[in-house]
Motif scaffolding. Sequence first.
Motif, PDB file in Angstrom:
ATOM      1  N   ALA A 142      42.564  49.662  39.913  1.00 43.04           N
ATOM      2  CA  ALA A 142      42.179  51.048  39.695  1.00 43.04           C
ATOM      3  C   ALA A 142      42.814  52.217  39.298  1.00 43.04           C
ATOM      4  CB  ALA A 142      41.237  52.025  41.118  1.00 43.04           C
ATOM      5  N   MET A 143      44.355  51.948  39.409  1.00 38.75           N
ATOM      6  CA  MET A 143      45.591  52.825  39.090  1.00 38.75           C
ATOM      7  C   MET A 143      46.073  51.978  37.536  1.00 38.75           C
ATOM      8  SD  MET A 143      45.925  54.746  41.465  1.00 38.75           S
ATOM      9  CE  MET A 143      46.815  55.293  40.894  1.00 38.75           C
ATOM     10  N   GLN A 193      39.504  27.220  39.167  1.00 36.57           N
ATOM     11  CA  GLN A 193      38.208  28.458  39.836  1.00 36.57           C
ATOM     12  C   GLN A 193      38.180  29.374  38.483  1.00 36.57           C
ATOM     13  OE1 GLN A 193      38.588  27.940  43.542  1.00 36.57           O
ATOM     14  NE2 GLN A 193      39.041  25.698  43.802  1.00 36.57           N
ATOM     15  N   ASP A 194      36.755  30.774  39.125  1.00 34.59           N
ATOM     16  CA  ASP A 194      36.216  31.800  38.026  1.00 34.59           C
ATOM     17  C   ASP A 194      37.015  32.647  39.728  1.00 34.59           C
ATOM     18  OD1 ASP A 194      35.201  30.737  36.762  1.00 34.59           O
ATOM     19  OD2 ASP A 194      33.456  30.575  37.613  1.00 34.59           O
ATOM     20  N   ALA A 195      37.565  33.613  39.174  1.00 32.00           N
ATOM     21  CA  ALA A 195      37.846  34.735  40.237  1.00 32.00           C
ATOM     22  C   ALA A 195      37.750  36.154  39.465  1.00 32.00           C
ATOM     23  CB  ALA A 195      39.801  35.015  39.852  1.00 32.00           C
ATOM     24  N   GLY A 196      37.956  36.707  40.554  1.00 35.27           N
ATOM     25  CA  GLY A 196      37.002  37.765  40.083  1.00 35.27           C
ATOM     26  C   GLY A 196      38.597  38.854  39.201  1.00 35.27           C
ATOM     27  N   PRO A 197      37.880  40.202  38.099  1.00 33.03           N
ATOM     28  CA  PRO A 197      39.304  40.449  37.213  1.00 33.03           C
ATOM     29  C   PRO A 197      39.921  40.857  37.603  1.00 33.03           C
ATOM     30  CG  PRO A 197      36.676  41.893  38.020  1.00 33.03           C
ATOM     31  CD  PRO A 197      36.795  41.013  37.930  1.00 33.03           C
ATOM     32  N   ALA A 198      40.251  42.065  38.878  1.00 27.51           N
ATOM     33  CA  ALA A 198      41.559  42.222  39.851  1.00 27.51           C
ATOM     34  C   ALA A 198      41.933  40.887  39.773  1.00 27.51           C
ATOM     35  CB  ALA A 198      41.068  42.955  40.876  1.00 27.51           C
TER      36      ALA A 198
END
Length: 329
Positions: free
Chosen positions: A159-160, A133-138
């Motif tokens: 973000a780090m 399934q699609d997931a966010g970039p993080a």
Amino acid sequence: MPSDRADRSSNRFSLVADIGGTNTRVALAEGTSLQTGSIRRFRNADYPGLAPILQEYLALEGNPDCLGACVAAAGPVHDGVATMTNLDWTIDKPMLAEAAQADTVAILNDLQAQGHALGHLDPSVLRPVMQGQDAGPAAAKLVIGVGTGFNLAAVYDSAMGRLVTPSESGHSGLPVRTAEDLRLCQYLEKSHGFAGVEDAISGRGLERIYNWLGEESGTPQAKSAADIMTAANADSDERATRAVTIFTRLLGSVAGDLALINLPFGGIYLVGGVARAFAPHLAEHGFEAAFCDKGRFHDFMKAFPVTVIEDDYAALTGCANHLALELAK
């Protein structure tokens, strides 16, 4: 391999290397861009250590003034020191800095380097095994290496920056689900004292499964992993086909366990020579069924995409991207 050595004297390039048990691949990178024409391969048995390989390579490339150097080693890295698993070499930062004549150096486990390559590879080298399934970039990702040995690295983006954690998971215990699994473990324990994942799920593991099937049938016969794959593909050896099926089932089961431990909704990436050899055959030999065979979590397992990376130089790309981040600090 020939390379374009134009303008190699300027301080533009970094040195990257992927050190396996048999061969070392070395290349130059400009920023995050791997200079594919600069890739050279060296046979480890011909050298007493990594330093003379790097020195010979740099001489062949016109002695470029390197901004930095990053190497990926097939073995554990602790406090900046890599100990090769299948080679009597130790690699540390002072040696690397001197050999490369570079101030900024980094040493990664080979699976960590593969993790740093994710998102920087041409889509043409990515072979889907399970859609997921699609997931966010993080979303977390997982690299599983199946080659001479077995290992993994988890990949986390924040973000780090990117964090790729090392492990030596190939030496954890091989799971037992069936009476057949138990007999295989008992066979492996005779030779190794402990039935680890790598003892069955690696190139040498495929050979051991084949040998075990021979002992089970009372007609022992040894074959190399390459010959087993060839015979299975040609459908000329029933034992070879069965060995490939058992290997695939175990790989699917272990990969499923690792998915539950790490929750890599961003994808699982299989890398290494054995993974690439098995890639066209994972579906027919039951990888997905074994991966999803987790009882009431069967449907949940379908959320994880699984992909084979068919790029022999992905670790070099990962080294280049990791080093670029180090140089930018």
